[in-house]
Design an enzyme around this catalytic site. Structure first.
Site, PDB file in Angstrom:
ATOM      1  N   SER A 143       0.854  -1.197   0.000  1.00 51.04           N
ATOM      2  CA  SER A 143       0.000   0.000   0.000  1.00 51.04           C
ATOM      3  C   SER A 143       0.884   1.239   0.000  1.00 51.04           C
ATOM      4  CB  SER A 143      -0.879   0.005   1.250  1.00 51.04           C
ATOM      5  OG  SER A 143      -1.500   1.263   1.416  1.00 51.04           O
ATOM      6  N   TYR A 157      -1.966  -0.294  10.356  1.00 49.53           N
ATOM      7  CA  TYR A 157      -2.052  -0.678   8.933  1.00 49.53           C
ATOM      8  C   TYR A 157      -0.796  -0.270   8.160  1.00 49.53           C
ATOM      9  CZ  TYR A 157      -3.898  -1.023   4.194  1.00 49.53           C
ATOM     10  OH  TYR A 157      -4.084  -1.340   2.873  1.00 49.53           O
TER      11      TYR A 157
HETATM   12  N1  NAD Z   1      -8.995  -0.481  -0.463  1.00 47.33           N
HETATM   13  C1  NAD Z   1      -7.934   0.291  -0.503  1.00 47.33           C
HETATM   14  O1  NAD Z   1      -8.022   1.513  -0.644  1.00 47.33           O
HETATM   15  C2  NAD Z   1      -6.561  -0.321  -0.415  1.00 47.33           C
HETATM   16  C3  NAD Z   1      -5.444   0.474  -0.671  1.00 47.33           C
HETATM   17  C4  NAD Z   1      -4.191  -0.102  -0.626  1.00 47.33           C
HETATM   18  C5  NAD Z   1      -4.038  -1.446  -0.352  1.00 47.33           C
HETATM   19  N2  NAD Z   1      -5.152  -2.190  -0.108  1.00 47.33           N
HETATM   20  C6  NAD Z   1      -4.956  -3.621   0.169  1.00 47.33           C
HETATM   21  O2  NAD Z   1      -5.606  -4.389  -0.823  1.00 47.33           O
HETATM   22  C7  NAD Z   1      -5.961  -5.661  -0.296  1.00 47.33           C
HETATM   23  C8  NAD Z   1      -7.418  -5.947  -0.590  1.00 47.33           C
HETATM   24  O3  NAD Z   1      -8.188  -4.969   0.038  1.00 47.33           O
HETATM   25  P1  NAD Z   1      -9.690  -4.620  -0.367  1.00 47.33           P
HETATM   26  O4  NAD Z   1      -9.794  -3.134  -0.364  1.00 47.33           O
HETATM   27  O5  NAD Z   1     -10.072  -5.391  -1.560  1.00 47.33           O
HETATM   28  O6  NAD Z   1     -10.414  -5.083   0.955  1.00 47.33           O
HETATM   29  P2  NAD Z   1     -11.677  -6.020   1.165  1.00 47.33           P
HETATM   30  O7  NAD Z   1     -12.039  -5.865   2.594  1.00 47.33           O
HETATM   31  O8  NAD Z   1     -12.701  -5.740   0.117  1.00 47.33           O
HETATM   32  O9  NAD Z   1     -11.049  -7.452   0.921  1.00 47.33           O
HETATM   33  C9  NAD Z   1     -10.227  -8.054   1.856  1.00 47.33           C
HETATM   34  C10 NAD Z   1     -10.271  -9.537   1.656  1.00 47.33           C
HETATM   35  O10 NAD Z   1      -9.429 -10.157   2.620  1.00 47.33           O
HETATM   36  C11 NAD Z   1     -10.155 -11.216   3.224  1.00 47.33           C
HETATM   37  N3  NAD Z   1      -9.611 -11.460   4.561  1.00 47.33           N
HETATM   38  C12 NAD Z   1      -9.539 -10.635   5.625  1.00 47.33           C
HETATM   39  N4  NAD Z   1      -8.984 -11.278   6.677  1.00 47.33           N
HETATM   40  C13 NAD Z   1      -8.688 -12.540   6.256  1.00 47.33           C
HETATM   41  C14 NAD Z   1      -8.097 -13.668   6.864  1.00 47.33           C
HETATM   42  N5  NAD Z   1      -7.691 -13.676   8.131  1.00 47.33           N
HETATM   43  N6  NAD Z   1      -7.948 -14.780   6.112  1.00 47.33           N
HETATM   44  C15 NAD Z   1      -8.358 -14.812   4.841  1.00 47.33           C
HETATM   45  N7  NAD Z   1      -8.924 -13.787   4.200  1.00 47.33           N
HETATM   46  C16 NAD Z   1      -9.092 -12.654   4.912  1.00 47.33           C
HETATM   47  C17 NAD Z   1     -11.600 -10.762   3.237  1.00 47.33           C
HETATM   48  O11 NAD Z   1     -12.454 -11.842   3.387  1.00 47.33           O
HETATM   49  C18 NAD Z   1     -11.675 -10.127   1.844  1.00 47.33           C
HETATM   50  O12 NAD Z   1     -11.858 -11.134   0.871  1.00 47.33           O
HETATM   51  C19 NAD Z   1      -5.658  -5.589   1.206  1.00 47.33           C
HETATM   52  O13 NAD Z   1      -4.409  -6.186   1.450  1.00 47.33           O
HETATM   53  C20 NAD Z   1      -5.585  -4.097   1.472  1.00 47.33           C
HETATM   54  O14 NAD Z   1      -4.763  -3.799   2.560  1.00 47.33           O
HETATM   55  C21 NAD Z   1      -6.403  -1.677  -0.125  1.00 47.33           C
END
Ligand code: NAD
Length: 252
Positions: A143, A157
């Site tokens: 991120s 985070y």
């Molecule tokens: N959304 C943003 O703005 C953003 C920005 C930068 C990075 N990210 C990263 O992108 C990735 C995906 O995020 P997203 O926005 O799609 O979030 P999201 O909440 O939509 O998806 C997260 C996923 O992780 C799964 N998850 C959570 N804990 C878990 C566990 N213990 N075991 C297995 N699965 C688990 C959830 O079930 C879900 O499928 C993450 O690593 C997040 O940190 C997100």
């Protein structure tokens, strides 16, 4: 160069905003997809979309913070497909609080899922890649918060994502001899149910957009091109890279 036909990709967090888009994108380029998340039923839509693209989909329930669960997920994948060519570690959580009040249990939870969970998945998949001697592609999800601080409560985070970036470089260095390329995509904020509260709050939206030269949040689809590139032969000379998909944020 970007063709993924015949490849098998595991996408953790496959029910989330990013995981779903990435699973779909890899399938459109020809890969069969294993999608994982803790709750099997949340994977139905992603699996159906992958199958609609003409590829095989195998949904598996897996808690990435639990070593047994991760090992079982990899075993089931190998029982079904016999190999794993690509791993994308999309599972992640974000719990935000002002640093002075960050509950330590929440800090530990974030580190457990984001850092330990990433390492466990990489370890379990790499063991098979090493055994098969065919190399492989691992793409972690970092991120922009792993590079830059932010006033909105990212002590857990942001720290976890900084660790994911360093872990990526470390694994790339150690596993280059096995022809396993390990890279990270590091997005800025993008639209998911998780970020809706921020992006729907005009004041917060303004604070976040001030930092993004391109002036908009990303969309989950903005991540797909980078993952296809890092998962394909096109990136064979690339390892240990943190690829920012951030509208220019890291350039400031
Ligand atoms: N959304 C943003 O703005 C953003 C920005 C930068 C990075 N990210 C990263 O992108 C990735 C995906 O995020 P997203 O926005 O799609 O979030 P999201 O909440 O939509 O998806 C997260 C996923 O992780 C799964 N998850 C959570 N804990 C878990 C566990 N213990 N075991 C297995 N699965 C688990 C959830 O079930 C879900 O499928 C993450 O690593 C997040 O940190 C997100």
């Amino acid at each position: 160069m970007f063709d993924l036909s015949g490849k098998v990709a595991v996408v953790t967090g496959g029910s989330g905003g990013a995981g779903r888009a990435i699973a779909n994108g890899l399938a459109l380029y020809g890969a069969d997809i294993v999608v994982t998340s803790r709750t099997l039923s949340t994977l139905e839509e992603t699996a159906a979309e992958v199958e609609k693209a003409g590829r095989k989909a195998l949904p598996i329930s897996c808690d990435v913070a639990d070593a047994d669960s991760v090992n079982q997920m990899v075993k089931k994948t190998l029982d079904e497909f016999g190999k794993i060519d690509i791993l994308v570690t999309c599972a992640g959580i974000a719990l935000r609080h002002p640093a002075e009040d960050m509950p330590i249990e929440e800090f530990e939870k974030v580190m457990d899922v984001n850092v330990k969970g990433t390492l466990l998945c990489c370890q379990a998949v790499a063991k098979d890649m090493i055994k098969r001697e065919q190399g492989g592609k691992i793409i972690t999800v970092g991120s922009i918060r792993g590079l830059q601080g932010h006033p909105a409560g990212y002590s857990g985070y942001g720290t976890s994502k900084g660790a994911v970036h360093m872990l990526t470089k470390q694994l790339a260095t150690e596993w280059a001899k096995f022809k396993i390329r390990v890279n990270s995509i590091a997005p800025c904020i993008f639209y998911t149910p998780l970020t809706e509260p921020i992006l729907n709050d005009p004041e917060m939206y303004k604070i976040f957009m001030q930092r993004i030269p391109l002036g908009r949040p990303a969309e989950p689809e903005d991540l797909v091109g980078a993952v296809v590139y890092l998962g394909s032969d096109a990136s064979d000379m690339v390892t240990g890279v943190i690829l920012y998909i951030d509208g220019g944020t890291s350039a400031w």
